[in-house]
Design an enzyme around this catalytic site. Structure first.
Site, short mmCIF file in Angstrom:
data_model
loop_
_atom_site.label_atom_id
_atom_site.label_comp_id
_atom_site.label_asym_id
_atom_site.label_seq_id
_atom_site.Cartn_x
_atom_site.Cartn_y
_atom_site.Cartn_z
N LYS A 9 10.18 -67.03 21.97
CA LYS A 9 11.51 -66.90 22.85
C LYS A 9 11.38 -67.53 24.04
O LYS A 9 11.24 -67.13 24.98
CB LYS A 9 11.84 -65.48 22.99
N ARG A 27 6.52 -58.98 22.86
CA ARG A 27 7.08 -60.40 22.28
C ARG A 27 7.10 -61.28 23.60
O ARG A 27 6.41 -62.40 23.44
CB ARG A 27 8.45 -59.96 21.87
N GLU A 61 17.63 -67.64 9.84
CA GLU A 61 18.11 -66.58 10.69
C GLU A 61 19.39 -67.44 11.41
O GLU A 61 19.62 -68.44 11.03
CB GLU A 61 17.34 -66.27 11.85
N1 PXG Z 1 17.01 -64.40 16.36
C1 PXG Z 1 17.33 -65.22 17.57
C2 PXG Z 1 17.08 -66.64 17.47
C3 PXG Z 1 17.45 -64.61 18.89
O1 PXG Z 1 17.81 -65.24 20.03
C4 PXG Z 1 17.35 -62.45 17.42
C5 PXG Z 1 17.00 -63.33 16.47
C6 PXG Z 1 17.47 -60.96 17.41
O2 PXG Z 1 16.49 -60.56 17.81
P1 PXG Z 1 16.36 -59.11 18.67
O3 PXG Z 1 15.05 -58.83 19.20
O4 PXG Z 1 17.46 -59.14 19.58
O5 PXG Z 1 16.85 -57.98 17.76
C7 PXG Z 1 17.45 -63.18 18.91
C8 PXG Z 1 17.89 -62.46 19.93
C9 PXG Z 1 22.11 -63.73 24.03
C10 PXG Z 1 21.05 -62.93 23.51
O6 PXG Z 1 22.62 -63.51 25.12
C11 PXG Z 1 20.44 -63.58 22.49
C12 PXG Z 1 19.37 -62.66 21.84
C13 PXG Z 1 19.25 -61.34 22.37
C14 PXG Z 1 20.14 -61.11 23.40
C15 PXG Z 1 20.94 -61.76 23.74
O7 PXG Z 1 22.74 -64.66 23.35
N2 PXG Z 1 18.68 -63.34 20.93
#
Ligand code: PXG
Length: 291
Positions: free
Chosen positions: A152, A52, A185
Site C-alpha cells: 500500500k 500491513r 480488485e
Molecule cells: N484494494 C485497494 C487497491 C485498496 O486501496 C482495498 C482494496 C480495501 O482494503 P481495506 O483494507 O480497506 O479493506 C483498498 C483500500 C481512499 C481509501 O481514501 C482507499 C482505501 C482504503 C481507505 C480509503 O480512497 N483502499
C-alpha cells in the site's frame, strides 16, 4: 475547533500542517499509507492495519521511525485531540527529505509520520440500497514483479488511471483485470461474488491488496459455514453470479447492481450481501483498539 494534524510527533492546525517540497512522498510517491476506520472510539482492526503498513515499509526498505506500539499511541492521541468518536484515519509514512535524486540513501532525516483524522466521507446511502454500477477498464492491475499491489504505497497512479476511466464512463468504480484477463480488485475495494451459495474472491497471487475488510468477510463466511473459494475468475463469472459486492475500509460492504451493463442476479442487493453487512457491523463493535 480546527482539525489537528499530527506530523512527526507534533499536532498542527490544518492550515499550518505542511511538509517540505523535498519530501520523497511528494517527489516520488516514496512512502506507505493506511486508511483506517474508527467506530465509536474503537479503531477497527488497528493491529492488522499496522501489520500491513509495516510489511509494505519492509518491502520498500523504509525504516519505520516508530514501533507499532508508539504508532498506535500516536493515532489514539491524534483522535483524542480531535475529539473524534467516529472517524477516518489516513496514516502516512514517507521516506522523508532527500535531495533531488532517486537514491534513497540520500535521505537526510528519518522517515516522516503524518496522521490525518477526519469525519468519514461515504458513498451516498442510495447506492447501498440500489447497488453500484461498475465496469472493467483498460488499465490493468500492475504485475507483482513491478510495483506489487500488495504494497500500500503512496504511488496509486495505476488505480487513479483506472478510476478516471470509470468516472469517464459514468461509473463509480472500476474492476481491474490482470494481464491474463482474470479479475483482481477495484481501485479502492476488493471484490466478491456469490454463486449457488458459494462465495468467491480472487486469490492474492492474481495481484491485489489483501484488504482488512476482505479478511473480515472471509472470516464471517467461515463462521457461518458458507463455502469460500479464493480462486481465479473472469468477467463471465461475475456477469452470471447471483450476487456481487465490494469491500473496503471506506465503503465497508457495498452491493453491485451491474457490471459492464450486465445486471447481476436480480439486479437488487442480495440476501447474502445483507447478511455479510449485518455481521460486519457486529465486528465493528468489537474488533480493534479502544481509546
Ligand atoms: N484494494 C485497494 C487497491 C485498496 O486501496 C482495498 C482494496 C480495501 O482494503 P481495506 O483494507 O480497506 O479493506 C483498498 C483500500 C481512499 C481509501 O481514501 C482507499 C482505501 C482504503 C481507505 C480509503 O480512497 N483502499
Amino acid at each position: 475547533m480546527p482539525l489537528k494534524i499530527y506530523i512527526e510527533g507534533k499536532l498542527y492546525d490544518k492550515k499550518n500542517a505542511k511538509i517540505s517540497v523535498l519530501d520523497r512522498g511528494l517527489l516520488y510517491g516514496d512512502g506507505v499509507f493506511e486508511g483506517i476506520r474508527v467506530y465509536k472510539r474503537l479503531v477497527f482492526r488497528l493491529k492488522e492495519h499496522l501489520d500491513r503498513l509495516y510489511e509494505s515499509a519492509h518491502t520498500l526498505m523504509l525504516d519505520m521511525p516508530l514501533t507499532k506500539d508508539q504508532m498506535a499511541k500516536a493515532i489514539c492521541d491524534t483522535l483524542k485531540a480531535n475529539k473524534l468518536n467516529d472517524a477516518y484515519i489516513r496514516l502516512i509514512v514517507t521516506r522523508g527529505i532527500g535531495d533531488l535524486g532517486l537514491d534513497p540513501r540520500k535521505c537526510m532525516e528519518r522517515a516522516r509520520v503524518i496522521i490525518i483524522t477526519d469525519k468519514i466521507a461515504l458513498y451516498p446511502a442510495k447506492l447501498y440500497k440500489e447497488g453500484l454500477c461498475i465496469l472493467t477498464v483498460p488499465t490493468q492491475q500492475s504485475v507483482s514483479e513491478s510495483l506489487n499491489p500488495q504494497i500500500k504505497s503512496l504511488n496509486y497512479l495505476n488505480n487513479i488511471l483506472a478510476k478516471i476511466e470509470a468516472i469517464n464512463a459514468g461509473c463509480e468504480e472500476a474492476i481491474m483485470l490482470n494481464s491474463a484477463g482474470y479479475v483482481t480488485e477495484c481501485t479502492g475495494d476488493n471484490i466478491f461474488i456469490l454463486k449457488n451459495n458459494i462465495l468467491y474472491t480472487p486469490p492474492t497471487h492474481v495481484g491485489l491488496l489483501e484488504g482488512i475488510t476482505r479478511d473480515a468477510v472471509m472470516q464471517i463466511a467461515r463462521a457461518r459455514n458458507i463455502e469460500l473459494k479464493d480462486e481465479i475468475f473472469t468477467r463471465h463469472d461475475i456477469y452470471n453470479a447471483d450476487e456481487c459486492f465490494l469491500t473496503g475500509t471506506a465503503a465497508e460492504i457495498i452491493p453491485v447492481r451491474s457490471v459492464d451493463g450486465r445486471v447481476i442476479g436480480s439486479g437488487k442487493p442480495g440476501k447474502a450481501t445483507a447478511m455479510f453487512t449485518k455481521e460486519f457491523r457486529k465486528l465493528t463493535k468489537s474488533d480493534g483498539m479502544r481509546y
